[in-house]
Enzyme design. Structure first.
Site, PDB file in Angstrom:
ATOM      1  N   ASP A  13       3.690  -1.874  -2.527  1.00 26.76           N
ATOM      2  CA  ASP A  13       4.610  -1.467  -3.596  1.00 26.76           C
ATOM      3  C   ASP A  13       5.020  -2.627  -4.500  1.00 26.76           C
ATOM      4  O   ASP A  13       6.124  -2.646  -5.033  1.00 26.76           O
ATOM      5  CB  ASP A  13       5.888  -0.811  -3.010  1.00 26.76           C
ATOM      6  CG  ASP A  13       5.543   0.289  -2.029  1.00 26.76           C
ATOM      7  OD1 ASP A  13       4.630   1.057  -2.337  1.00 26.76           O
ATOM      8  OD2 ASP A  13       6.181   0.363  -0.961  1.00 26.76           O
ATOM      9  N   LYS A  16       1.166  -3.179  -8.118  1.00 33.26           N
ATOM     10  CA  LYS A  16      -0.255  -3.456  -8.382  1.00 33.26           C
ATOM     11  C   LYS A  16      -0.848  -2.452  -9.365  1.00 33.26           C
ATOM     12  O   LYS A  16      -1.731  -2.784 -10.135  1.00 33.26           O
ATOM     13  CB  LYS A  16      -1.068  -3.387  -7.067  1.00 33.26           C
ATOM     14  CG  LYS A  16      -0.683  -4.449  -6.056  1.00 33.26           C
ATOM     15  CD  LYS A  16      -1.473  -4.295  -4.787  1.00 33.26           C
ATOM     16  CE  LYS A  16      -1.178  -3.028  -4.031  1.00 33.26           C
ATOM     17  NZ  LYS A  16       0.165  -2.904  -3.458  1.00 33.26           N
ATOM     18  N   GLY A  40       0.407   4.533  -2.991  1.00 29.25           N
ATOM     19  CA  GLY A  40       0.995   5.292  -4.095  1.00 29.25           C
ATOM     20  C   GLY A  40       1.109   4.383  -5.289  1.00 29.25           C
ATOM     21  O   GLY A  40       1.748   3.335  -5.214  1.00 29.25           O
ATOM     22  N   HIS A  41       0.431   4.720  -6.346  1.00 33.08           N
ATOM     23  CA  HIS A  41       0.505   3.920  -7.562  1.00 33.08           C
ATOM     24  C   HIS A  41       1.169   4.746  -8.643  1.00 33.08           C
ATOM     25  O   HIS A  41       0.780   5.881  -8.870  1.00 33.08           O
ATOM     26  CB  HIS A  41      -0.903   3.545  -8.047  1.00 33.08           C
ATOM     27  CG  HIS A  41      -1.561   2.525  -7.189  1.00 33.08           C
ATOM     28  ND1 HIS A  41      -2.917   2.302  -7.189  1.00 33.08           N
ATOM     29  CD2 HIS A  41      -1.054   1.667  -6.290  1.00 33.08           C
ATOM     30  CE1 HIS A  41      -3.191   1.338  -6.335  1.00 33.08           C
ATOM     31  NE2 HIS A  41      -2.078   0.941  -5.779  1.00 33.08           N
ATOM     32  N   GLN A 216      -1.693  -1.224  -0.543  1.00 35.74           N
ATOM     33  CA  GLN A 216      -0.757  -1.857   0.418  1.00 35.74           C
ATOM     34  C   GLN A 216      -0.648  -3.358   0.116  1.00 35.74           C
ATOM     35  O   GLN A 216      -0.861  -3.740  -1.020  1.00 35.74           O
ATOM     36  CB  GLN A 216      -1.192  -1.606   1.870  1.00 35.74           C
ATOM     37  CG  GLN A 216      -1.051  -0.161   2.314  1.00 35.74           C
ATOM     38  CD  GLN A 216      -2.253   0.700   1.996  1.00 35.74           C
ATOM     39  OE1 GLN A 216      -3.367   0.281   2.212  1.00 35.74           O
ATOM     40  NE2 GLN A 216      -2.033   1.888   1.501  1.00 35.74           N
TER      41      GLN A 216
HETATM   42  P1  IMP Z   1       0.066   4.090   7.483  1.00 29.59           P
HETATM   43  O1  IMP Z   1      -0.732   3.253   6.541  1.00 29.59           O
HETATM   44  O2  IMP Z   1       0.361   5.462   6.966  1.00 29.59           O
HETATM   45  O3  IMP Z   1      -0.532   4.117   8.864  1.00 29.59           O
HETATM   46  O4  IMP Z   1       1.519   3.413   7.655  1.00 29.59           O
HETATM   47  C1  IMP Z   1       1.702   2.160   8.298  1.00 29.59           C
HETATM   48  C2  IMP Z   1       2.761   1.332   7.611  1.00 29.59           C
HETATM   49  O5  IMP Z   1       2.322   0.946   6.333  1.00 29.59           O
HETATM   50  C3  IMP Z   1       4.091   2.079   7.386  1.00 29.59           C
HETATM   51  O6  IMP Z   1       5.146   1.153   7.489  1.00 29.59           O
HETATM   52  C4  IMP Z   1       3.965   2.561   5.950  1.00 29.59           C
HETATM   53  O7  IMP Z   1       5.235   2.786   5.357  1.00 29.59           O
HETATM   54  C5  IMP Z   1       3.256   1.375   5.340  1.00 29.59           C
HETATM   55  N1  IMP Z   1       2.479   1.715   4.143  1.00 29.59           N
HETATM   56  C6  IMP Z   1       1.285   2.335   4.084  1.00 29.59           C
HETATM   57  N2  IMP Z   1       0.859   2.440   2.832  1.00 29.59           N
HETATM   58  C7  IMP Z   1       1.784   1.844   2.061  1.00 29.59           C
HETATM   59  C8  IMP Z   1       1.881   1.581   0.650  1.00 29.59           C
HETATM   60  O8  IMP Z   1       1.008   1.917  -0.149  1.00 29.59           O
HETATM   61  N3  IMP Z   1       3.005   0.926   0.254  1.00 29.59           N
HETATM   62  C9  IMP Z   1       3.962   0.515   1.116  1.00 29.59           C
HETATM   63  N4  IMP Z   1       3.913   0.725   2.428  1.00 29.59           N
HETATM   64  C10 IMP Z   1       2.829   1.381   2.899  1.00 29.59           C
END
Ligand code: IMP
Length: 415
Positions: A13, A16, A40-41, A216
């Site tokens: 977040d 990017k 999420g963009h 991420q």
């Molecule tokens: P997962 O990727 O859904 O398995 O989540 C694992 C961890 O990564 C959790 O803490 C999510 O909130 C975090 N996470 C996954 N994708 C994002 C992203 O795009 N932005 C911020 N946090 C993310």
């Protein structure tokens, strides 16, 4: 010509999407190489907000976009994003890797069940990302080349389902068998986009500019992040080579994206988290609610111990500092320059979660400023904002070359 990498330096977040959208203007092709629709963009173009989870942000610049094999693909989400974009007048010039792994309905069920029964939650997005990557490694995965071939898909599902049914029943869950027909339909609709993205990218990378868009961030990386409070892929630089199939020699520039403060969604340590007034101020002013899950992000001051670590791992050439305007109006801003652990100063980002959980930030305080919002030239920034940026550059020994002062495309300073 070669590749440019855009990589998140914090817990995701970082903004990017906006930086990628900005650079996409100057490149020929934008590639996603890891993650899935956990990302999420949000990109604002002409006052209209576009939210993506899977599609590379470059699609808004009407560029060729590639979803490479390191990505895990939820076909329903991808088809919805294509439909949404086409409905808004964008032509989708997409190539989807035939080797990318497919998120199946049982991955989503298992993500939820594992979160529910795990002693300590990770706080995943429950999109099936972890179970899909786990299946890839366990060699239980289903790839796009199988999704688009009905008989192969049937064979694969028949091989895997007996295992999945046992696991699901241990969690007290059952799988609805109708998903096979749905997935056959997804495969038919996606087939025209599918190709060998490894061949394609290698055929253009010497002649054209290719942008690799990380999802991420470094601190969520499965190897370098705050494990186990991480995602299941490599958002860091190496993810490009394993996830898109181009050589490290082809990357010309690494742009690291960092927010002017820190945020995190989900569980896990975050040394500079501010739970009180400042945290709420940043969350509200910065609109810090997740694009994917709508969860409120945890907020705090910028952390240079973590950023130094992220710059090192990724070989960052320049930093894009985003959301500087959110700090407008504060009397003082704090910068974490080291951690205190067991009475000693710690300069290195620790591997142990237990250590990180017990680290206290050591701050340097700088005077605040007003009026950076919307500025388009460095000269027009308030003096104290410039001092803040220079302090960061100095401590990280890396230049800040892009500054974002608002959500709009034009609210950007390029140095
Ligand atoms: P997962 O990727 O859904 O398995 O989540 C694992 C961890 O990564 C959790 O803490 C999510 O909130 C975090 N996470 C996954 N994708 C994002 C992203 O795009 N932005 C911020 N946090 C993310």
């Amino acid at each position: 010509m070669g590749g440019i990498a855009i990589i998140g330096l914090q817990w995701g977040d970082e903004g990017k999407g906006k930086i990628t959208d900005y650079f996409a203007n100057f490149v020929d092709c934008v590639v996603r190489y890891q993650g899935g629709n956990n990302a999420g963009h949000t990109v604002v173009v002409n006052g209209k907000k576009y939210k993506f989870h899977l599609m590379p942000s470059g699609v808004l610049q009407r560029k060729k976009v590639v979803i490479a094999h390191g990505v895990v693909v939820n076909p329903e989400v991808l088809l919805n994003e294509i439909e949404m974009l086409e409905g808004n007048g964008f032509k989708v010039d997409l190539m989807l890797s035939d080797r990318a792994h497919v998120i199946m309905p049982y991955h989503i069920l298992l993500d939820g069940a594992e979160e529910k029964f795990r002693g300590k939650k990770i706080g995943t997005t429950k999109r099936g990302i972890g179970p899909c990557y786990a299946d890839k490694i366990a060699r239980h995965g289903i790839r796009v080349c199988e999704l688009i071939d009905e008989s192969l898909l049937k064979e694969k599902i028949e091989t895997i389902m007996p295992v999945k049914e046992r696991i699901l029943s241990a969690y007290g869950m059952k799988m609805d068998k109708e998903f096979f027909g749905r997935y056959v339909e997804y495969g038919k609709k996606l087939k025209k986009y599918v190709g060998n993205t490894i061949s394609f990218l290698n055929s253009i990378i010497d002649e054209k500019k290719v942008l690799f868009e990380g999802a991420q961030g470094t601190l969520l990386d499965i190897d370098y992040g705050t494990y186990p409070y991480t995602t299941s892929s490599n958002p860091t630089i190496g993810g490009i080579f394993t996830g898109a199939g181009v050589s490290p020699k082809k990357i010309e520039k690494v742009i690291g994206v960092a927010k002017a403060y820190t945020t995190r969604v989900g569980e896990g340590p975050m040394p500079t988290e501010e739970k009180g007034k400042i945290g709420n101020y940043l969350a509200e002013k910065g609109g810090e609610y997740g694009t994917t899950t709508g969860r409120k992000r945890r907020c705090g001051w910028i952390d240079l111990v973590a950023l130094k670590y992220a710059c090192k791992i990724n070989g960052v050439d320049e930093i894009a500092l985003t959301k500087l305007d959110v700090l407008d109006g504060l009397e003082e801003v704090k910068i974490c320059i080291a951690y205190e652990y067991e009475g000693k100063s710690l300069q290195e980002f620790p591997s142990s979660i237990k250590v990180l959980e017990n680290c206290k930030p050591i701050y340097e305080s700088l005077p605040g400023w007003n009026g950076s919002a919307g500025k388009k030239r460095y000269e027009d920034l308030p003096l104290n904002a410039k001092k803040y940026i220079e302090f960061i550059e100095d401590k990280l020994n890396t230049p800040v070359k892009i500054i974002s002062t608002g959500a709009g495309r034009e609210e950007t300073i390029l140095l």
